[in-house]
Design a protein around this motif. Structure first.
Motif, short mmCIF file in Angstrom:
data_model
loop_
_atom_site.label_atom_id
_atom_site.label_comp_id
_atom_site.label_asym_id
_atom_site.label_seq_id
_atom_site.Cartn_x
_atom_site.Cartn_y
_atom_site.Cartn_z
N CYS A 159 0.77 -0.94 0.05
CA CYS A 159 -0.01 -0.29 -0.16
C CYS A 159 0.76 1.10 0.04
CB CYS A 159 -0.81 0.03 1.23
SG CYS A 159 -1.90 1.55 1.37
N CYS A 207 0.40 3.04 3.50
CA CYS A 207 0.75 2.50 5.07
C CYS A 207 1.62 1.33 4.82
CB CYS A 207 -0.62 2.25 5.65
SG CYS A 207 -1.32 0.61 5.25
N CYS A 214 -4.35 0.24 0.25
CA CYS A 214 -5.10 -1.04 0.84
C CYS A 214 -6.57 -0.62 1.27
CB CYS A 214 -4.35 -1.61 2.11
SG CYS A 214 -4.47 -0.56 3.73
N CYS A 238 -7.04 1.90 4.07
CA CYS A 238 -6.58 3.27 3.81
C CYS A 238 -7.61 3.83 2.78
CB CYS A 238 -5.01 3.45 2.99
SG CYS A 238 -3.79 3.10 4.23
N ARG A 294 -1.57 -6.30 9.96
CA ARG A 294 -1.74 -5.29 11.11
C ARG A 294 -1.89 -5.94 12.50
NH1 ARG A 294 -3.40 -1.02 8.01
NH2 ARG A 294 -4.23 -1.63 5.99
ZN LIG Z 1 -2.73 1.04 3.69
#
Ligand SMILES: [Zn+2]
Ligand SMILES: [Zn+2]
Length: 225
Positions: A38, A41, A52, A55, A225
């Motif tokens: 991405c 991020c 992504c 985002c 994440r």
């Molecule tokens: Zn992202």
């Protein structure tokens, strides 16, 4: 900040002969480098896409994350030895990689580098801020000033390690204090981007104080994440 640590002509991972401060070619080639990510991020993606899902739905406060490697073996071990055992020889090759990636990247150069401030309790226990060491080296390689004073971290937050992303964001509200007006483009420097919660909160604080663009530069990023 005094940068110490002896240079050795051995690869810090496998002890084969290597250029000082570098990994040997075999270890360098085996590092988990970033593929498609991405562009905001740096979350690894299976294909080339602008952003992504998260985002796209909810633009973060930071504009761009650049990391050199995935936070998997052996990078996690290298960063752990640097942070918890003070072995700067483990960090040096990763800092060099990130510096080269940034040199080749067409993004505009930030006005300053801002080492992510450490929780005061943790700083007292560790005796150094790993982000400050990384920022010092990157600043030197890329000719960008490092501001060690712009931002501090209030003592009133808990360490993040056992918290999920939501709890981290809540824990971090009001965690950062910006001393003075930041320049238009700030690059936050850290060792690892995990959930992005720290970068999010710090970028938000910097933008509230007048920064227009906030980049995040880190040695590694967790694959999820
Ligand atoms: Zn992202
Ligand atoms: Zn090696």
């Amino acid at each position: 900040m005094v940068y110490t640590g002896r240079h050795s002509s051995q690869c810090p991972l496998c002890l084969a002969p290597a250029q000082a401060g570098r990994l040997c070619l075999a270890c360098l080639r085996a590092l988990p480098r970033m593929g498609f990510t991405c562009r905001t991020c740096a979350l690894p993606l299976p294909f080339d896409a602008k952003a992504c899902g998260r985002c796209q739905q909810n633009m973060p406060a930071f504009d761009r994350v650049v990391t050199a490697c995935l936070y998997t073996f052996p990078v996690d071990t290298m960063i752990g030895r640097f942070k918890f055992q003070g072995q700067q020889a483990m960090a040096r090759p990763l800092i060099a990689l990130l510096g080269n990636d940034l040199k080749q990247c067409s993004d505009p150069k930030p006005d300053i580098l801002l080492p992510c401030p450490m929780h005061p309790v943790r700083y007292r226990a560790r005796g150094f801020n790993q982000a400050a060491i990384i920022a010092y080296e990157l600043g030197r390689a890329l000719q960008i000033p490092v501001d060690y004073q712009l931002c501090s971290r209030s003592a009133a937050t808990r360490p993040q390690i056992r918290l999920d992303r939501k709890a981290r964001l809540k824990n971090l509200a009001g965690a950062f204090v910006v001393n003075g007006r930041p320049p238009p483009h700030v690059a936050i420097v850290d060792d690892v981007v995990t959930t992005g919660a720290t970068a999010q909160q710090l970028a938000k604080t910097l933008k509230a104080q007048g920064a227009l663009t906030v980049s995040v530069w880190a040695l590694a990023r967790t694959p999820m994440r």
